[in-house]
Design an enzyme around this catalytic site. Sequence first.
Site, PDB file in Angstrom:
ATOM      1  N   PRO A 176      -5.150 -72.081  52.935  1.00 56.14           N
ATOM      2  CA  PRO A 176      -3.788 -71.589  52.242  1.00 56.14           C
ATOM      3  C   PRO A 176      -3.583 -70.670  51.335  1.00 56.14           C
ATOM      4  O   PRO A 176      -2.817 -70.094  51.084  1.00 56.14           O
ATOM      5  CB  PRO A 176      -3.193 -72.977  51.661  1.00 56.14           C
ATOM      6  N   HIS A 184      10.893 -62.374  46.574  1.00 52.02           N
ATOM      7  CA  HIS A 184       9.699 -61.790  45.440  1.00 52.02           C
ATOM      8  C   HIS A 184       9.282 -60.208  45.711  1.00 52.02           C
ATOM      9  O   HIS A 184       9.310 -59.958  47.083  1.00 52.02           O
ATOM     10  CB  HIS A 184       8.538 -62.832  45.359  1.00 52.02           C
ATOM     11  N   TYR A 234      -1.750 -65.813  40.600  1.00 54.20           N
ATOM     12  CA  TYR A 234      -3.319 -66.235  41.207  1.00 54.20           C
ATOM     13  C   TYR A 234      -4.170 -66.068  40.098  1.00 54.20           C
ATOM     14  O   TYR A 234      -4.349 -64.803  39.433  1.00 54.20           O
ATOM     15  CB  TYR A 234      -3.474 -65.296  42.232  1.00 54.20           C
ATOM     16  N   LYS A 264      -0.972 -67.854  55.189  1.00 64.82           N
ATOM     17  CA  LYS A 264      -0.610 -66.984  56.593  1.00 64.82           C
ATOM     18  C   LYS A 264      -0.029 -68.263  57.490  1.00 64.82           C
ATOM     19  O   LYS A 264       0.422 -67.844  58.737  1.00 64.82           O
ATOM     20  CB  LYS A 264      -1.871 -66.429  57.058  1.00 64.82           C
ATOM     21  N   TYR A 310      -0.858 -58.788  52.809  1.00 63.99           N
ATOM     22  CA  TYR A 310      -0.219 -59.915  51.914  1.00 63.99           C
ATOM     23  C   TYR A 310       1.344 -60.167  52.533  1.00 63.99           C
ATOM     24  O   TYR A 310       1.612 -61.235  52.735  1.00 63.99           O
ATOM     25  CB  TYR A 310      -0.174 -59.531  50.497  1.00 63.99           C
TER      26      TYR A 310
END
Length: 400
Positions: free
Chosen positions: A295, A75, A203, A299, A387
Amino acid sequence: MRTLRTQVVIVGAGPSGLLLSHLLSLRGIESIVVERRTREYVEQRVRAGLLEHGTVEVLREAGVADRLDREGLVHEGFQLRFDGGQHRLPFTELTGWTTCMYGQQEVVKDLIRAREAAGGAVHFGIDDVALFDVESDAPRARCTVQDEPAEIIGDFVAGCDGFHGVCRRSLPAGSFTAYEHAYPFAWLGILAEVPPSTEELIYAVHERGFALHSMRSPRISRLYLQVGPEEPLADWPDARIWAELRTRLAVDGREGLNEGPILSRGVTAMRSFVMEPMQWGRLFLAGDAAHIVPPSAAKGLNLAVADVRRLAAAFAAWYADGTMELLNRYSRDSLAAVWQGQEFSAVMTSLLHRFPSDGAYEVRLRRARLQELVTSRASATAFAENYVGLSRARLVAGGE
Ligand SMILES: Cc1cc2nc3c(=O)[nH]c(=O)nc-3n(C[C@H](O)[C@H](O)[C@H](O)COP(=O)(O)OP(=O)(O)OC[C@H]3O[C@@H](n4cnc5c(N)ncnc54)[C@H](O)[C@@H]3O)c2cc1C
């Protein structure tokens, strides 16, 4: 009682314990892994799926990434939905780093096969591990192996037994400080046999609560809903789950979600925990045994892999020439990375979720933060560096 001798006794065959055992064997160091669950259970346990670039590199260097390289979904950005609109955060364009979607249970399968091929000792179904003498130079684990009481003696013990494991609980009172935070909500996660409705993660920030559309393969979708902290699964029949996902993931009032049979479901508490230090005598803790994150920022698995890589290098240095320097630094260096992961996980959790205490003021603040993220390249870059794990890599490199 049967006595087994090894160099490193590893408790837990999750990603941390298996990878540590494998990295040690590549350096000619023996280990014995003892795992409470059956092999079938750990190979099917559905959990993480987002691997940072650095995690993929560690698995490649360890020679266990052939299938990941074939089947993992690379991605370069994600979608952020709020106020009915959609925005893209192109994290690869901003950082140069990609992420890879590949189920944690697939990483575990690959590692078990690698241990098997190398003749590594991994004992499953051992549910009575007790640790002794971890402050001595002959720490030991007692447990029942193949129906016989056994004592496994090593130079070190690695506690890779997750948040509910036995290693941290074996430590004397006052030997570490625990830092904890619990969020007033949980995630209801499903794995569904349906092609993802999206190529990139979505998201979605919604007044009814957060939703995440993720995936594990071109045929399997992974979706999450923010729910109450003690939500009974019985309150969530399939139709209600899909209806809620459709509502929270809608863009401009349009719903577009592929639906299919739900293969598994579970409710995950959202909490943070860190123990300091991550070592006591000759017992070293790694991964979820020492720290957990909610979550939201994905990480947990990535921090676990980073711990294990550092610990394997420290053991290797000790076996090479008796140097303690890396072992002495293990806890301090790991904790610096862990706290950075904690901080970003907390930022992402508060950015994405609706808190029960939120009033109109907090809702507007969150909207302003989201707007900033999708309109300011500087903000988006700082966020993207965290991220994809680039900020942590920089922090670790600075500390070496
Ligand atoms: C629903 C969910 C979603 C997640 N999503 C993500 C994500 O997207 N990205 C991400 O990076 N992380 C995610 N995480 C976190 C990630 O799964 C963990 O950080 C990761 O599993 C840590 O690996 P570990 O090996 O340290 O611990 P674990 O995976 O917990 O492994 C510990 C092992 O020790 C065994 N064990 C426990 N007690 C004993 C005992 N007494 N004796 C012997 N063995 C024992 C356990 O059975 C287990 O096999 C998620 C977690 C959950 C629950």
